[in-house]
Write an enzyme that holds these catalytic residues in place. Sequence first.
Site, PDB file in Angstrom:
ATOM      1  N   CYS A   8      76.702  19.514  39.101  1.00  0.00           N
ATOM      2  CA  CYS A   8      75.497  19.193  39.871  1.00  0.00           C
ATOM      3  C   CYS A   8      74.213  19.637  39.177  1.00  0.00           C
ATOM      4  CB  CYS A   8      75.584  19.833  41.245  1.00  0.00           C
ATOM      5  SG  CYS A   8      76.036  21.574  41.166  1.00  0.00           S
ATOM      6  N   GLU A  47      74.847  21.545  49.672  1.00  0.00           N
ATOM      7  CA  GLU A  47      74.620  21.742  48.243  1.00  0.00           C
ATOM      8  C   GLU A  47      74.907  20.410  47.559  1.00  0.00           C
ATOM      9  OE1 GLU A  47      74.145  24.798  46.283  1.00  0.00           O
ATOM     10  OE2 GLU A  47      73.465  25.782  48.121  1.00  0.00           O
TER      11      GLU A  47
END
Lengths: 488, 491
Positions: B257, B222
């Site tokens: 993110c 991720e």
Amino acid sequence: MGSKSEDKAVFDTESAKQMVNKLRASFMAGKTKTYEWRVSQLIAMLNMLEENELQIVSALRDDLSKPELESSIYEIAMLKNSCKLALKEMKHWMKPEKAKTSLTTFPSSAEIVSEPLGVVFVISAWNYPFLLSLDPMVGAIAAGNAIVLKPSELAPASSSLLAKLVAGYLDGSCIKVVEGAVPETSALLEQKWDKIFYTGNGRVARIVMAAAAKHLTPIVLELGGKSPVIVDSGIDLKVATRRIIAGKWGCNNGQACVSPDYIITAKDYAVKLVDSFKCELQQFYGKNPLESKDLSRIVNSNHFDRLSKLLEEDKVSSKIAHGGARDETNLKIAPTILLDVPINSLIMKEEIFGPLLPIILVDNVEESFDMINSSGPKPLAAYLFTNNNKLKEKFVAEVSAGGLVVNDTTVHLAEHNLPFGGVGESGMGSYHGKFSFDAFSHKKAVLYKGFSGDSSLRYPPYTRGKLRLLQALLSGSILRIIRALLGW
Amino acid sequence: MASVEEKKAAFDAESAKEVVKELRASFASGKTKSYEWRSTQLNAMLKMMEENEPQIVAALRDDLSKPELESSIQEIAMVKNSCTVALKKMKHWMMPEKAKTSLITFPSSAEIVSEPLGVVLVISAWNYPFMLSLDPVVGAIAAGNAVVLKPSEIAPATSLLLASLVADYLDRSCVKVVEGSVPETSALLEQKWDKILYTGNARTARIVMAAASKHLTPVVLELGGKCPVIVDSDINLQVATRRIIAGKWGCNNGQACVSPDYIITTKSYAQKLVDSFICELERFYGENPLESKDLSRIVNSNHFARLSKLLDEDNVSIKIVHGGERDEAKLRIAPTILLDVPQHSLIMTEEIFGPLLPIILVQKVEDSFDVINSSGTKPLAAYLFTNNKKLKQKFVATVSAGGLVVNDTTVHLTEHTLPFGGVGNSGMGAYHGKFSFDTFSHKKAVLYRGFTCDVSVRYPPYTRGKLRLLQALISGSFLGIIRSLLGWFRS
């Protein structure tokens, strides 16, 4: 189709880079994304298979002495099936999948969109050189990708024919075949791919994954292992024996990733089992199996030597209960059964991938599961022959493998609703049917909102009241929401 | 809880090996596979969060000066939700999925069985240190695995608290926390895991995947990227601006993110947009945002220096249209907007991960898609604000990212029916909701047959008749089957 001088040109890193650039340009132009392109390619592949069945059978005979029935059914018919299924279902696969949304984003709608990954690299194996090259390709095309295929050089006639047919039938600006060995594969592995699909062995798989790591390229690894067969008593022994034979010697003479590797059975059932094998093997392959046309040969002398070594080991050669005959010139080894080999022999350590079938004995059949689980790496498949429901349940609950079959061998590959892939040392990822489409797609989450219903709770300045109301909302508790609202 | 001397003992490859060995024994005993174990662990995790919310909020304040609301909602509530969803759905997720079989294996039945992978490693990040540690662990537990969690050392208070809470509330023989930094992580990465889930940056991700390749361990990565926001005209500008602010500065001050990284809008709309930002930013953070308690600080001086460098670059510093103030001692940078920075500037090359928001200008909004796609790398998320249906369709069809949101930012993370993960450089694999369960499971195909109806056409000796019949069978063509049968009986 390259001219003789072009063929001789070395396929190095620069060539690989050029090829990927070209394919990326084709992909970015949107060529492979349309439904029409995907359909045309799959139909072209069907035509390719239909119009060249004889040449394919012939190439497989050259490379493997593969019997026509095996070539026609296990390679060509399976492939045609994959194409037809994709053609039938593709519109449905390509449709976005609606996803329910919750109170937290209300009002909203959402969907999961399948998107081609881009330019993918398929590395095939030598034992089913057509199936393992084109079956992944069907998935890659159905999902809208551009493709490079690298067939195995250990099946050179098939590799050459694949290169010729793909260039002749498919869209050369989006699908390419690169023939070669380690240098060419290495050159290709240095490039940045959007996915790599590798079929083969664990050693090379590690190299592929390490190369993929440099570019953060996702991978599917279809490997192998020692697929065990547990044989219980109280079964239809004739049918069981035939099905084991079909999965072992009837699948490229044991040189298949899901071939039964070894058998586990109870001590007091062993003789019955061996006798049944002797009887059925003779029915299938006659008194002189080295001469039978219905058995593939050993692919090359390397593997012949490897298998000979397994047979010749001390304390193993004395365990041969049937067969053992070899013909080095013709690369033939007769169907061979060994009874009660030592657990730490070479033949019980590495994947056999050939026509040798050891039988391991246990006191009672329930002990088989521990034996399989403690043997180490998880195999690609495991098989159990029994009529005992409890044993079936225990098998499914305890034995970890890519896939399991009860009362048959290898046929699960033909079911496109089942994912085909390994776990642990036998691989990662899967394909077949819709799983192929999914393997070559990015599942893109999409959330749609409007401008109405904008809750200012999430915005600063953060207050205790906002915090309480948000906590209540997320908990989904109406009571809490009311309390928070009143408090505020 | 380990004593100070025990903690000081180095966690090396040998220690890592012992940990894995212990967990493997626990897993082999079948402990983690039962529904009861999974359910108790998830309930324990809920209890852990309910009884320690102030401590968690305090740790996040220590590590990041994260505002209480963000800690409570974006970290704790998210994980609670994951636990609740898993507890509610787990029985259903654990059930084998029936699969239809075809004529080829008739008669037969088949199913796909979800099996725990075994012993898994979760490597977390510093920006949502609580959530990014426990959310994957929820999935791992729901799927029946034993877990080692390695929290980020860049958020040390949270790492310490996690170690202590997990040891107290969860089953220590199956769920462990290993604190540390590069040496400890390397020691862990040398071991054989059944899956590794890594959240972080691309550079370390390459190292993780390379380590995984030695053991053929599957990975979920991720990562991040530059998440673009395309802003069309003719929208509710106030709502759009607020939602962008919430996704940027309202998410750990841009250190997330999926935070909007940069904006693309038309030359003609730029001024309106900037004015709207200035207005709403003041409404949210007041006239002196460096003092606002509703903004996380920059995590440490490394990142402060990195962000300062982005601002100080030639031809960039002059593009600041709002903000730019810095307080190095307190590691604070005010919400900063830059207008029309050069495409090749550093701030447009690397992921910003901070409170700076560049705006790129295009002639017409449709040009945005080329700008995004030409950047070369696919981001974790991309956002579009528009009322134009055709533009939405083009956006979804053209822009490749982990996930997309139309008319909001970042909120797709809260929908557990959507897979959360990247593509290309932003990652591989996905989780959240059932996707978490699936990612930590092996989907084992199982085919059941009986001994009746044994079709002998597949057995040698191979004959032309058998070949024809098999071809017909596989093609599923009844006519072909009948014709072949007739032909076969004749021969």
